[in-house]
Design an enzyme around this catalytic site. Structure first.
Site, PDB file in Angstrom:
ATOM      1  N   HIS A 108      44.474  42.390  27.860  1.00  0.00           N
ATOM      2  CA  HIS A 108      45.530  42.342  26.839  1.00  0.00           C
ATOM      3  C   HIS A 108      46.201  40.988  27.028  1.00  0.00           C
ATOM      4  CE1 HIS A 108      49.193  44.090  24.704  1.00  0.00           C
ATOM      5  NE2 HIS A 108      49.702  43.022  25.302  1.00  0.00           N
ATOM      6  N   ASP A 112      42.280  50.485  19.572  1.00  0.00           N
ATOM      7  CA  ASP A 112      43.606  50.416  20.191  1.00  0.00           C
ATOM      8  C   ASP A 112      44.451  51.601  19.739  1.00  0.00           C
ATOM      9  OD1 ASP A 112      45.703  49.589  21.755  1.00  0.00           O
ATOM     10  OD2 ASP A 112      46.305  47.920  20.469  1.00  0.00           O
ATOM     11  N   ASP A 134      46.329  46.721  30.486  1.00  0.00           N
ATOM     12  CA  ASP A 134      46.637  46.817  29.066  1.00  0.00           C
ATOM     13  C   ASP A 134      48.032  47.360  28.808  1.00  0.00           C
ATOM     14  OD1 ASP A 134      45.418  46.421  26.344  1.00  0.00           O
ATOM     15  OD2 ASP A 134      46.223  48.434  26.159  1.00  0.00           O
ATOM     16  N   ASN A 161      47.915  52.554  31.110  1.00  0.00           N
ATOM     17  CA  ASN A 161      49.388  52.558  31.072  1.00  0.00           C
ATOM     18  C   ASN A 161      49.935  53.953  30.767  1.00  0.00           C
ATOM     19  OD1 ASN A 161      48.323  52.302  28.460  1.00  0.00           O
ATOM     20  ND2 ASN A 161      50.081  51.153  27.698  1.00  0.00           N
TER      21      ASN A 161
END
Length: 423
Positions: A178, A304, A151, A94
């Site tokens: 996700h 993360d 994600d 992303n």
């Protein structure tokens, strides 16, 4: 260049070894492992009293590069990774532009080679992460991409997702999921419970995560895909992963340090450093995540790592972006909470932070076997200190752990036989 690591407690999950040994590294490989080695080396590291493990592998990192380099760059993110003991990281797609084509995969991985940390760029499942059409999965695979993820969000179009899983199954790629039903978020910024009510914050229920975990496991069963469930945070996520494994499915799960260390009642007020997605859940969820790790239902500890600027995180939780940094705190938090807390043995910890991630992703790593790549971390478990974000090498300082007392600090990180971090 050669390195001799002497007298460390070698914890090697690849060979189920836990004893004091020396490791001789030459030409980027582990040349010899044994007791009281007599080798001429360019560099001798005295690891007496320290733990020596395979280099850590993080399956879940946001490096923000390309497009959001005011938050993090490849260089700063990889410096943070090395300081945290990581020799390999998987960068989520992303970015801006989204990593949905061969060109971006190649560009990120090529630029990352200069850092010494191995970066695998994860490819997006849909074009632009817009949930309308599949990205160029074939092109990304041919460019060396080994994992696919949306994600930051879920692929809500189940038919598109099924097609991506079928492609991944045929091409030996892993799907990293996700799990979040966007229709159930309803503007939530933290876990929906008495604590969100007390703080006057809109909440996110466990079902937001759980319904997508259930869907994804069903699709993985139908397609035969390897499914890795990211940043699991709920009691039912552990239960569903246990049942999937009992059913013989290729399903794995990860837990992040913030989810097994903190719960919603630890949020002190309107502080966006406690805002992450999924949110900090209730105390019972936190305890069951720890037990899931202890029982080896949950396979992986990932960070993360999600850096943001100080200005973004200075806003109210209602306006600030989700995410905290984690590369430089993960090992110490895991050691302090899980090993010192008697949930995991040091061997289990090494498996969840190196060996298991390598097996899930299908890459080399997680072992200190002779002939393998010399990816090694030397870790001092005796040093106690308070986490200080001002010391972070990451551009992001957004952490809820500032001032928290932990035990354990990385002394050396070695990747392909080169020292990429030294305390």
């Amino acid at each position: 260049m050669s390195i001799l690591i002497k007298g460390g407690r070698v914890i090697d999950p690849g060979n189920n070894t836990d004893e004091v040994r020396d490791i001789f590294i030459k030409d980027g490989k582990i040349a010899e492992v044994g007791k009281e080695l007599k080798c001429d080396a360019d560099n001798v590291i005295d690891a007496t009293g320290h733990i020596v493990m395979p280099g850590l592998i993080d399956l879940h990192v946001h490096l923000r590069d390309p497009g959001q380099t005011y938050k993090e760059t490849l260089e700063s993110g990889c410096r943070a990774a090395a300081r945290g003991g990581f020799t390999t990281v998987f960068a989520m797609p992303n970015t801006k532009p989204v990593a949905d084509c061969a060109e971006i995969i190649k560009d990120v991985e090529k630029r990352a080679r200069k850092t010494g940390v191995k970066v695998h760029q994860v490819g997006a499942i849909t074009k632009g992460q817009m949930n309308q059409e599949l990205a160029d999965l074939e092109g990304m695979k041919n460019a060396g991409c080994i994992a696919l993820s949306e994600d930051g969000k879920s692929v809500m179009n189940s038919q598109l997702y099924r097609q991506a899983m079928e492609f991944a199954a045929k091409n030996n790629m892993v799907i990293m999921a996700h799990c979040e039903d966007i229709n159930l978020v309803c503007g939530g910024v933290m876990n929906k419970d008495v604590n969100s009510e007390k703080l006057g914050m809109p909440g996110i229920t466990n079902a937001t995560e759980d319904v997508i975990i259930a869907r994804d496991i069903i699709l993985a069963k139908e397609t035969g895909a390897r499914l890795h469930l990211c940043h699991c945070s709920t009691e039912d996520s552990v239960r569903m992963i246990r049942e999937a494994k009992e059913d013989g499915l290729k399903v794995s799960g990860e837990v992040c340090p913030h989810h097994f260390t903190l719960c919603s009642e630890d949020i002190p007020g309107d502080d966006a450093n406690y805002k992450m997605n999924p949110p900090l859940r209730g105390r019972e969820d936190m305890e069951i995540l720890r037990e899931g790790l202890e029982d080896d239902i949950m396979d992986v500890i990932s960070t993360d790592h999600a850096p943001h600027s100080a200005e973004e995180k200075a806003r109210s939780m209602k306006e600030a972006p989700f995410g905290i940094v984690g590369l430089e705190t993960s090992l110490a938090l895991s050691w302090t909470t899980l090993v010192e807390g008697k949930y995991l043995t040091p061997m289990q910890l090494a498996k969840k932070m190196s060996y298991n991630p390598a097996r899930i992703a299908g890459i080399e790593g997680g072992s200190l076997s002779e002939g393998s790549a010399a990816d090694v971390v030397v870790f001092d478990t005796s040093e106690e200190y308070e986490i200080n974000p001002d010391e972070f090498l990451s551009m992001g300082k957004n952490t809820p752990f500032a001032g928290r007392k932990v035990k354990g600090r990385v002394v050396y990180t070695i990747a392909d036989g080169k020292i990429i971090y030294k305390k």
